[in-house]
Design an enzyme around this catalytic site. Structure first.
Site, PDB file in Angstrom:
ATOM      1  N   SER A 135       0.799  -1.222   0.000  1.00  0.00           N
ATOM      2  CA  SER A 135       0.000   0.000   0.000  1.00  0.00           C
ATOM      3  C   SER A 135       0.830   1.269   0.000  1.00  0.00           C
ATOM      4  CB  SER A 135      -0.911   0.008   1.235  1.00  0.00           C
ATOM      5  OG  SER A 135      -0.132   0.029   2.417  1.00  0.00           O
ATOM      6  N   CYS A 136       2.155   1.141   0.121  1.00  0.00           N
ATOM      7  CA  CYS A 136       2.987   2.339   0.304  1.00  0.00           C
ATOM      8  C   CYS A 136       3.913   2.643  -0.865  1.00  0.00           C
ATOM      9  CB  CYS A 136       3.807   2.203   1.584  1.00  0.00           C
ATOM     10  SG  CYS A 136       2.825   2.157   3.092  1.00  0.00           S
ATOM     11  N   PHE A 137       4.880   1.776  -1.115  1.00  0.00           N
ATOM     12  CA  PHE A 137       5.935   2.128  -2.063  1.00  0.00           C
ATOM     13  C   PHE A 137       5.426   2.523  -3.446  1.00  0.00           C
ATOM     14  CE2 PHE A 137       9.594  -0.376   0.175  1.00  0.00           C
ATOM     15  CZ  PHE A 137       9.443   0.445   1.279  1.00  0.00           C
TER      16      PHE A 137
ATOM     17  N   ASP B  28       3.265   5.771  -3.138  1.00  0.00           N
ATOM     18  CA  ASP B  28       3.991   6.951  -2.676  1.00  0.00           C
ATOM     19  C   ASP B  28       4.978   7.471  -3.714  1.00  0.00           C
ATOM     20  OD1 ASP B  28       2.537   6.624  -0.408  1.00  0.00           O
ATOM     21  OD2 ASP B  28       4.207   6.014   0.873  1.00  0.00           O
TER      22      ASP B  28
END
Length: 427
Positions: A264-266, A269
């Site tokens: 859900s992040c890299f 983002d």
């Protein structure tokens, strides 16, 4: 202190439970009634190691959940915005959920007389807290930031699967506030933590989060690029990176070559930072390359597979691992997704096994075959692709005997079996 946490996903539920653990009184707020009922019953809404124990310990005591924004804001001193910030179609950040949560907080603040601090913990691009969240709060509350209420940004640095541990044992705590009072009140929440608090303005705090994740993603794509070169040269990339990682300026973390990063992040983002950079007139060539390498990487497994067994039409291909990483059921941006899609496009029959993520992947690919054991998934398979580094895969040996063909392509360097036609993605 009394805290309200808006949003009960990975960050929200972990934040709420961990603040309760250190002695604060916490109210979870979410529009999803089912999640609120689960939390009040001590049942975690998502899988996260250690989260269930904390919820069972504090639910109905120092931690309660509600759908009522007004009562939550009225009864607490600080509110954390922990809602999702998904990618828009062009890769830029979608702030619609943040806007909705902020407007609901502002409406509740309009009816509150006491000073209150609103803290953005959701990952948002630089300038969002001051130029987006703050104005929405002022508009919906009719009050003035810095006078009637405070505003701060407090990014999270949590690994999925280890989020509770990371919250309780932070490498860094960053608080970016619009004024001294806001920053002091948020800092007080972390008084018992053995970690120095880094103070800054909100935009700097936001940028620290993006720079942090983008650097980690860059290390992974760099390792994968080197791994692809090493494979063509017949060099063991893991031996190379083990030596490279001994340099104190580099460290060995995030240098394992493989099928790429997900979660859900890299991906989200890095894409959001690319979008922000272009918005201000800068072309982030390196970051675009990081995403490019990551999108290409899992499909190289298909190329190896075709070289090994030829045309894939009608062939049964087993995937071991569906989650984007081990110790989680999260499939967001999992590298298994583009691989399954390409296998289906090429006419292959897909079988899959994952210890935890099957139910989530069924929502995306309801028609492929799912098994409850690795051995069952491998039955009569022409080949196997290993996509997630689950520890149990390291123990597989006799299970491969059920395959029609013994071709195993490992995207995570976890398979130890000897009686197979083994090939690593980058080694």
């Amino acid at each position: 202190m009394k805290i309200s946490v808006i949003g009960s996903g990975y960050v929200g539920s972990v934040t709420a439970a961990c603040f309760a653990e250190v002695g604060h009184e916490v109210v979870c707020v979410d529009i999803d009634k089912k999640k609120m009922e689960q939390i009040n019953a001590g049942i975690p809404p998502i899988y996260e190691e250690g989260l269930g124990e904390l919820l069972r310990k504090y639910a109905g005591k120092r931690l309660i959940a509600t759908n009522d924004y007004e009562s939550a804001i009225r009864e607490t001193d600080i509110s954390f915005i922990c809602v999702g910030t998904p990618s828009a179609e062009d890769g830029s950040i979608d702030l619609s959920i943040v806007r909705a949560a902020t407007a609901s907080i502002g409406a509740a603040l309009a009816k509150k007389e006491r000073y209150h601090v609103v803290v953005v913990k959701s990952t948002v691009v630089p300038e969002t807290t001051e130029k987006f969240v703050l104005p929405v709060l002022e508009e919906t509350s009719g009050k003035i930031a810095g006078k009637d209420f405070g505003v701060a940004m407090n990014p999270e640095f949590l690994r999925e699967g280890k989020a509770v541990y990371d919250f309780m044992h932070p490498d860094k705590i960053v608080i970016g506030a619009i004024d001294q009072k806001s920053g002091d009140l948020v800092s007080e929440l972390y008084r018992t933590f053995e970690c120095k608090v880094t103070r800054s303005n909100p935009s700097t705090a936001e940028m620290i989060k993006y720079a942090n994740n983008s650097l980690l993603a860059t290390k992974i794509s760099f390792a994968n690029e080197i791994g692809n070169i090493c494979k063509k040269l017949g060099v063991d990339t893991y031996e190379v990176m083990e030596a490279v990682g001994k340099d104190s300026r580099i460290s060995p973390k995030f240098l394992n070559s493989g099928a790429g990063f997900g979660g859900s992040c890299f991906p989200k983002d890095v894409k959001a930072l690319i979008g922000k950079a272009k918005e201000i007139g800068y072309s982030p060539i390196l970051l675009e390359s990081v995403i490019g390498v990551n999108e290409k990487q899992p499909l190289l497994m298909i190329e190896i597979l075709q070289r090994k067994i030829g045309d894939l039409k009608g062939k049964k291909i087993t995937l071991l691992g569906l989650a984007f990483k081990n110790e989680t059921d999260d499939i967001r941006e999992s590298r298994s997704i583009p691989v399954i899609a390409e296998l289906l496009r090429l006419g292959a029959k897909v079988s899959a096994y994952d210890p935890m993520a099957t139910a989530n992947m069924k929502r995306i690919f309801p028609t492929i075959e799912y098994s409850g054991k690795a051995k069952d998934a491998l039955e009569s398979a022409d080949a196997c692709l290993v996509m997630t580094e689950w520890d149990e895969f390291k123990q597989l040996e006799s299970e491969f005997a059920a395959m029609k063909g013994k071709v195993v392509i490992d995207g995570r360097r976890v398979i130890k079996a000897k009686s197979i036609d083994y090939e690593g993605l980058c080694w």
